[in-house]
Design a protein around this motif. Structure first.
Motif, PDB file in Angstrom:
ATOM      1  N   GLN A   1      15.641  98.375  24.050  1.00 33.36           N
ATOM      2  CA  GLN A   1      15.813  97.495  22.894  1.00 33.36           C
ATOM      3  C   GLN A   1      16.235  98.284  21.657  1.00 33.36           C
ATOM      4  O   GLN A   1      17.092  97.839  20.890  1.00 33.36           O
ATOM      5  N   LEU A   2      15.641  99.453  21.468  1.00 39.79           N
ATOM      6  CA  LEU A   2      16.003 100.268  20.313  1.00 39.79           C
ATOM      7  C   LEU A   2      17.417 100.828  20.454  1.00 39.79           C
ATOM      8  O   LEU A   2      18.145 100.925  19.467  1.00 39.79           O
ATOM      9  N   ALA A   3      17.818 101.171  21.674  1.00 38.85           N
ATOM     10  CA  ALA A   3      19.182 101.659  21.884  1.00 38.85           C
ATOM     11  C   ALA A   3      20.194 100.552  21.597  1.00 38.85           C
ATOM     12  O   ALA A   3      21.252 100.806  21.003  1.00 38.85           O
ATOM     13  N   ARG A   4      19.885  99.328  21.973  1.00 41.55           N
ATOM     14  CA  ARG A   4      20.785  98.199  21.685  1.00 41.55           C
ATOM     15  C   ARG A   4      20.887  97.958  20.189  1.00 41.55           C
ATOM     16  O   ARG A   4      21.965  97.704  19.653  1.00 41.55           O
ATOM     17  N   ALA A   5      19.759  98.027  19.498  1.00 43.05           N
ATOM     18  CA  ALA A   5      19.773  97.830  18.052  1.00 43.05           C
ATOM     19  C   ALA A   5      20.557  98.947  17.363  1.00 43.05           C
ATOM     20  O   ALA A   5      21.314  98.693  16.417  1.00 43.05           O
ATOM     21  N   ASP A   6      20.407 100.169  17.829  1.00 48.30           N
ATOM     22  CA  ASP A   6      21.169 101.284  17.262  1.00 48.30           C
ATOM     23  C   ASP A   6      22.663 101.119  17.508  1.00 48.30           C
ATOM     24  O   ASP A   6      23.479 101.454  16.658  1.00 48.30           O
ATOM     25  N   LEU A   7      23.023 100.615  18.669  1.00 49.81           N
ATOM     26  CA  LEU A   7      24.432 100.384  18.980  1.00 49.81           C
ATOM     27  C   LEU A   7      25.050  99.391  18.001  1.00 49.81           C
ATOM     28  O   LEU A   7      26.134  99.629  17.460  1.00 49.81           O
ATOM     29  N   VAL A   8      24.360  98.298  17.730  1.00 47.25           N
ATOM     30  CA  VAL A   8      24.883  97.300  16.798  1.00 47.25           C
ATOM     31  C   VAL A   8      24.909  97.853  15.381  1.00 47.25           C
ATOM     32  O   VAL A   8      25.882  97.656  14.636  1.00 47.25           O
ATOM     33  N   ARG A   9      23.852  98.560  15.009  1.00 49.25           N
ATOM     34  CA  ARG A   9      23.756  99.100  13.647  1.00 49.25           C
ATOM     35  C   ARG A   9      24.809 100.163  13.381  1.00 49.25           C
ATOM     36  O   ARG A   9      25.375 100.231  12.296  1.00 49.25           O
ATOM     37  N   GLU A  10      25.125 100.971  14.375  1.00 51.29           N
ATOM     38  CA  GLU A  10      26.081 102.070  14.200  1.00 51.29           C
ATOM     39  C   GLU A  10      27.406 101.779  14.904  1.00 51.29           C
ATOM     40  O   GLU A  10      28.059 102.694  15.395  1.00 51.29           O
ATOM     41  N   TRP A  11      27.812 100.533  14.946  1.00 48.19           N
ATOM     42  CA  TRP A  11      29.048 100.141  15.611  1.00 48.19           C
ATOM     43  C   TRP A  11      30.262 100.830  14.990  1.00 48.19           C
ATOM     44  O   TRP A  11      31.197 101.196  15.687  1.00 48.19           O
ATOM     45  N   ASP A  12      30.246 101.027  13.676  1.00 52.89           N
ATOM     46  CA  ASP A  12      31.394 101.671  13.034  1.00 52.89           C
ATOM     47  C   ASP A  12      31.569 103.120  13.479  1.00 52.89           C
ATOM     48  O   ASP A  12      32.703 103.614  13.551  1.00 52.89           O
ATOM     49  N   GLU A  13      30.488 103.817  13.821  1.00 48.83           N
ATOM     50  CA  GLU A  13      30.604 105.186  14.323  1.00 48.83           C
ATOM     51  C   GLU A  13      31.079 105.216  15.777  1.00 48.83           C
ATOM     52  O   GLU A  13      31.780 106.131  16.183  1.00 48.83           O
ATOM     53  N   VAL A  14      30.692 104.207  16.548  1.00 47.30           N
ATOM     54  CA  VAL A  14      31.073 104.159  17.956  1.00 47.30           C
ATOM     55  C   VAL A  14      32.542 103.770  18.092  1.00 47.30           C
ATOM     56  O   VAL A  14      33.305 104.426  18.808  1.00 47.30           O
ATOM     57  N   ALA A  15      32.954 102.707  17.411  1.00 51.97           N
ATOM     58  CA  ALA A  15      34.302 102.187  17.565  1.00 51.97           C
ATOM     59  C   ALA A  15      35.296 102.822  16.600  1.00 51.97           C
ATOM     60  O   ALA A  15      36.496 102.765  16.843  1.00 51.97           O
ATOM     61  N   GLY A  16      34.840 103.400  15.532  1.00 51.78           N
ATOM     62  CA  GLY A  16      35.732 103.935  14.501  1.00 51.78           C
ATOM     63  C   GLY A  16      35.729 103.007  13.307  1.00 51.78           C
ATOM     64  O   GLY A  16      35.522 101.791  13.436  1.00 51.78           O
ATOM     65  N   ASP A  17      36.008 103.554  12.140  1.00 51.55           N
ATOM     66  CA  ASP A  17      35.934 102.768  10.904  1.00 51.55           C
ATOM     67  C   ASP A  17      36.943 101.626  10.868  1.00 51.55           C
ATOM     68  O   ASP A  17      36.618 100.496  10.526  1.00 51.55           O
ATOM     69  N   GLU A  18      38.195 101.914  11.218  1.00 46.84           N
ATOM     70  CA  GLU A  18      39.239 100.889  11.168  1.00 46.84           C
ATOM     71  C   GLU A  18      38.955  99.760  12.160  1.00 46.84           C
ATOM     72  O   GLU A  18      39.088  98.580  11.836  1.00 46.84           O
ATOM     73  N   THR A  19      38.559 100.126  13.348  1.00 42.53           N
ATOM     74  CA  THR A  19      38.251  99.125  14.369  1.00 42.53           C
ATOM     75  C   THR A  19      37.024  98.313  13.974  1.00 42.53           C
ATOM     76  O   THR A  19      36.991  97.095  14.172  1.00 42.53           O
ATOM     77  N   ALA A  20      36.032  98.956  13.400  1.00 43.61           N
ATOM     78  CA  ALA A  20      34.807  98.256  13.019  1.00 43.61           C
ATOM     79  C   ALA A  20      35.042  97.254  11.895  1.00 43.61           C
ATOM     80  O   ALA A  20      34.318  96.262  11.789  1.00 43.61           O
ATOM     81  N   ARG A  21      36.064  97.479  11.065  1.00 46.26           N
ATOM     82  CA  ARG A  21      36.365  96.515  10.009  1.00 46.26           C
ATOM     83  C   ARG A  21      36.879  95.192  10.569  1.00 46.26           C
ATOM     84  O   ARG A  21      36.779  94.162   9.920  1.00 46.26           O
ATOM     85  N   HIS A  22      37.451  95.238  11.763  1.00 46.10           N
ATOM     86  CA  HIS A  22      38.050  94.047  12.354  1.00 46.10           C
ATOM     87  C   HIS A  22      37.253  93.499  13.535  1.00 46.10           C
ATOM     88  O   HIS A  22      37.669  92.521  14.148  1.00 46.10           O
ATOM     89  N   THR A  23      36.123  94.127  13.869  1.00 45.46           N
ATOM     90  CA  THR A  23      35.337  93.693  15.022  1.00 45.46           C
ATOM     91  C   THR A  23      33.854  93.701  14.680  1.00 45.46           C
ATOM     92  O   THR A  23      33.434  94.352  13.721  1.00 45.46           O
ATOM     93  N   ARG A  24      33.099  92.993  15.517  1.00 39.36           N
ATOM     94  CA  ARG A  24      31.639  93.062  15.408  1.00 39.36           C
ATOM     95  C   ARG A  24      31.049  92.647  16.754  1.00 39.36           C
ATOM     96  O   ARG A  24      31.519  91.710  17.392  1.00 39.36           O
ATOM     97  N   PRO A  25      30.016  93.369  17.213  1.00 35.67           N
ATOM     98  CA  PRO A  25      29.347  92.962  18.454  1.00 35.67           C
ATOM     99  C   PRO A  25      28.553  91.683  18.214  1.00 35.67           C
ATOM    100  O   PRO A  25      27.841  91.566  17.220  1.00 35.67           O
ATOM    101  N   VAL A  26      28.706  90.722  19.128  1.00 34.62           N
ATOM    102  CA  VAL A  26      28.024  89.438  18.940  1.00 34.62           C
ATOM    103  C   VAL A  26      26.989  89.148  20.016  1.00 34.62           C
ATOM    104  O   VAL A  26      26.072  88.363  19.786  1.00 34.62           O
ATOM    105  N   ALA A  27      27.123  89.761  21.204  1.00 34.33           N
ATOM    106  CA  ALA A  27      26.158  89.466  22.273  1.00 34.33           C
ATOM    107  C   ALA A  27      26.099  90.626  23.253  1.00 34.33           C
ATOM    108  O   ALA A  27      27.070  91.364  23.425  1.00 34.33           O
ATOM    109  N   LEU A  28      24.941  90.761  23.882  1.00 40.73           N
ATOM    110  CA  LEU A  28      24.752  91.739  24.954  1.00 40.73           C
ATOM    111  C   LEU A  28      23.816  91.105  25.971  1.00 40.73           C
ATOM    112  O   LEU A  28      22.633  90.926  25.722  1.00 40.73           O
ATOM    113  N   SER A  29      24.397  90.704  27.101  1.00 38.05           N
ATOM    114  CA  SER A  29      23.579  90.097  28.140  1.00 38.05           C
ATOM    115  C   SER A  29      24.097  90.516  29.502  1.00 38.05           C
ATOM    116  O   SER A  29      25.312  90.580  29.727  1.00 38.05           O
TER     117      SER A  29
END
Length: 164
Positions: free
Chosen positions: A69-97
């Motif tokens: 659960q904490l790894a999932r929360a960190d993934l959403v919180r740090e999405w801009d570091e994972v995907a890159g700044d430019e990509t993160a401006r145009h995207t957002r994670p909405v679900a994980l199932s």
């Protein structure tokens, strides 16, 4: 000597035990148990070193089973570091199932471009957050307006000749 103890009435023997003049067998057992526990209370024994708060919290979250659960929360919180700044401006994670991460994009063009980069982003997620449980990624376009709203919505295909 054993006969002398038996000769003393039980009430007097109980009185002597309660006053501490004659230790009972139960008390001896208790003392023996304590002698085994004394090793962990010694100041320089193993496991007595002070631990940092971070180490204690890591141990607590691992024992409680909160790692995923904490790894999932960190993934959403740090999405801009994972995907890159430019990509993160145009995207957002909405679900994980069920291991599927769904990412919503600003446009269908971004969704198509990121589908081509899916392997790179998935590799980065697995490298940074192996406990998150992400197996695959799905990129979707923006939300389209829905004609099905209000109290009188009827199931079916909806209006067909609206724009023509």
């Amino acid at each position: 000597m054993g006969d002398e103890k038996d000769a003393v009435p039980e009430t007097i023997a109980t009185y002597l035990r309660l006053r501490g003049l004659e230790p009972s067998a139960h008390r001896r057992r208790r003392r023996r148990r304590r002698s085994g526990d004394d090793d962990e209370n010694q100041p320089f024994s193993l496991g007595r070193d002070p631990k940092g708060v971070g180490d204690v919290l890591t141990t607590l979250t691992h024992e409680a089973g909160w790692d995923s659960q904490l790894a999932r929360a960190d993934l959403v919180r740090e999405w801009d570091e994972v995907a890159g700044d430019e990509t993160a401006r145009h995207t957002r994670p909405v679900a994980l199932s069920d291991g599927m991460l769904t990412v919503q994009c600003d446009s269908t063009a971004w969704a198509k471009q990121l589908q081509l980069m899916r392997a790179h982003i998935l590799t980065e997620i697995l490298r940074r957050y192996p406990d998150a449980g992400v197996d695959s990624i799905r990129f979707i376009g923006p939300d389209v307006p829905s004609w099905k709203w209000g109290p009188r919505a009827v199931p079916g295909r909806g209006p067909r000749d609206t724009y023509g």
